[in-house]
Motif scaffolding. Structure first.
Motif, mmCIF file in Angstrom:
data_model
loop_
_atom_site.group_PDB
_atom_site.id
_atom_site.type_symbol
_atom_site.label_atom_id
_atom_site.label_comp_id
_atom_site.label_asym_id
_atom_site.label_seq_id
_atom_site.Cartn_x
_atom_site.Cartn_y
_atom_site.Cartn_z
ATOM 1 N N ASP A 104 -4.628 -91.946 29.989
ATOM 2 C CA ASP A 104 -5.098 -91.795 28.610
ATOM 3 C C ASP A 104 -5.018 -90.325 28.251
ATOM 4 O O ASP A 104 -5.743 -89.497 28.793
ATOM 5 C CB ASP A 104 -6.540 -92.308 28.481
ATOM 6 N N ARG A 105 -4.128 -90.012 27.335
ATOM 7 C CA ARG A 105 -3.904 -88.631 26.907
ATOM 8 C C ARG A 105 -4.403 -88.391 25.492
ATOM 9 O O ARG A 105 -4.246 -87.327 24.935
ATOM 10 C CB ARG A 105 -2.386 -88.315 26.940
ATOM 11 N N SER A 106 -4.992 -89.396 24.899
ATOM 12 C CA SER A 106 -5.294 -89.362 23.470
ATOM 13 C C SER A 106 -6.222 -88.225 23.058
ATOM 14 O O SER A 106 -6.165 -87.770 21.916
ATOM 15 C CB SER A 106 -5.884 -90.699 23.019
ATOM 16 N N ASP A 107 -7.060 -87.743 23.929
ATOM 17 C CA ASP A 107 -8.006 -86.683 23.584
ATOM 18 C C ASP A 107 -7.647 -85.342 24.225
ATOM 19 O O ASP A 107 -8.480 -84.443 24.286
ATOM 20 C CB ASP A 107 -9.424 -87.087 23.980
#
Length: 164
Positions: A104-107
Motif C-alpha cells: 500500500d503506497r497510497s499515503d
C-alpha cells in the motif's frame, strides 16, 4: 489528516515483483522522498528514486533478504537477485525502502526532493504531457496475465514467482 494517520500504521508489508523478497515493517515510517542523483536514477532505471525511511530495528525480511550492490563508499543498494526489483538504499544513518515496493503506497507521497540540482530538467513537465486515450490499448492491457506477486501477503508463493 487521515493520510498522516495511516502513515503511522505500525505494520506495513511489501516486496519485489516475483515475491522472493518480502518485508514487514514494524513501527512508524519516516519521511518519504524522491532523490534525483544519478545513482538513484540508475538503480531505479528511472528519472529519480522514491524512498521512505524505515525504523532502525523495525524491518523483518519474511522470505529472502535483498542482495546488495555497494554503489559508493557509504551506500549499498538492495535489490531482488531473482527479478531485479530495486528495494533498498542502505547508508550509515539507516535504511530506506523503495516506495513502489510497498503493498500500500497510497499515503507515501514524497514530502521532499533530494539532490534537486541533479534532476533531469524536463522531469518537472512530464505530467503536463497528453494522456494516452486509445480504448483498444487499455482493453489489451486488461487481458494481460501478470506473474507478479500480488500487493498483499500470501500463504504460499512459488520461490521463483508464478510462471507458465
Amino acid at each position: 489528516m487521515a493520510a498522516e494517520g495511516k502513515a503511522m500504521t505500525t505494520v506495513r508489508t511489501g516486496g519485489c515483483q516475483c515475491g522472493a523478497v518480502r518485508f514487514r515493517i514494524h513501527g512508524a515510517l519516516g519521511r518519504p522522498s524522491i532523490c534525483h542523483c544519478r545513482m538513484c536514477q540508475k538503480q531505479f532505471g528511472s528519472f529519480f528514486g522514491a524512498l521512505v525511511t524505515v525504523p532502525r530495528d523495525g524491518v523483518e525480511w519474511t522470505h529472502e533478504e535483498p542482495s546488495y550492490f555497494q554503489s559508493s563508499v557509504n551506500i549499498a543498494r538492495g535489490f531482488c537477485a531473482r527479478c531485479g526489483t530495486p528495494l533498498t538504499y542502505r547508508q550509515p544513518g539507516g535504511l530506506e525502502i523503495a516506495i513502489g515496493a510497498f503493498d500500500d503506497r497510497s499515503d507515501l507521497a514524497p514530502q521532499i526532493q533530494v539532490n534537486y540540482a541533479a534532476r533531469l530538467p524536463w522531469v518537472e513537465t512530464i505530467f503536463d504531457q497528453p494522456v494516452h486515450q486509445d480504448p483498444d490499448y487499455y482493453n489489451r492491457q486488461e487481458a494481460i496475465i501478470s506473474f507478479q506477486h500480488p500487493d498483499h501477503e500470501t500463504a504460499d508463493w512459488p520461490t521463483k514467482g508464478l510462471q507458465l
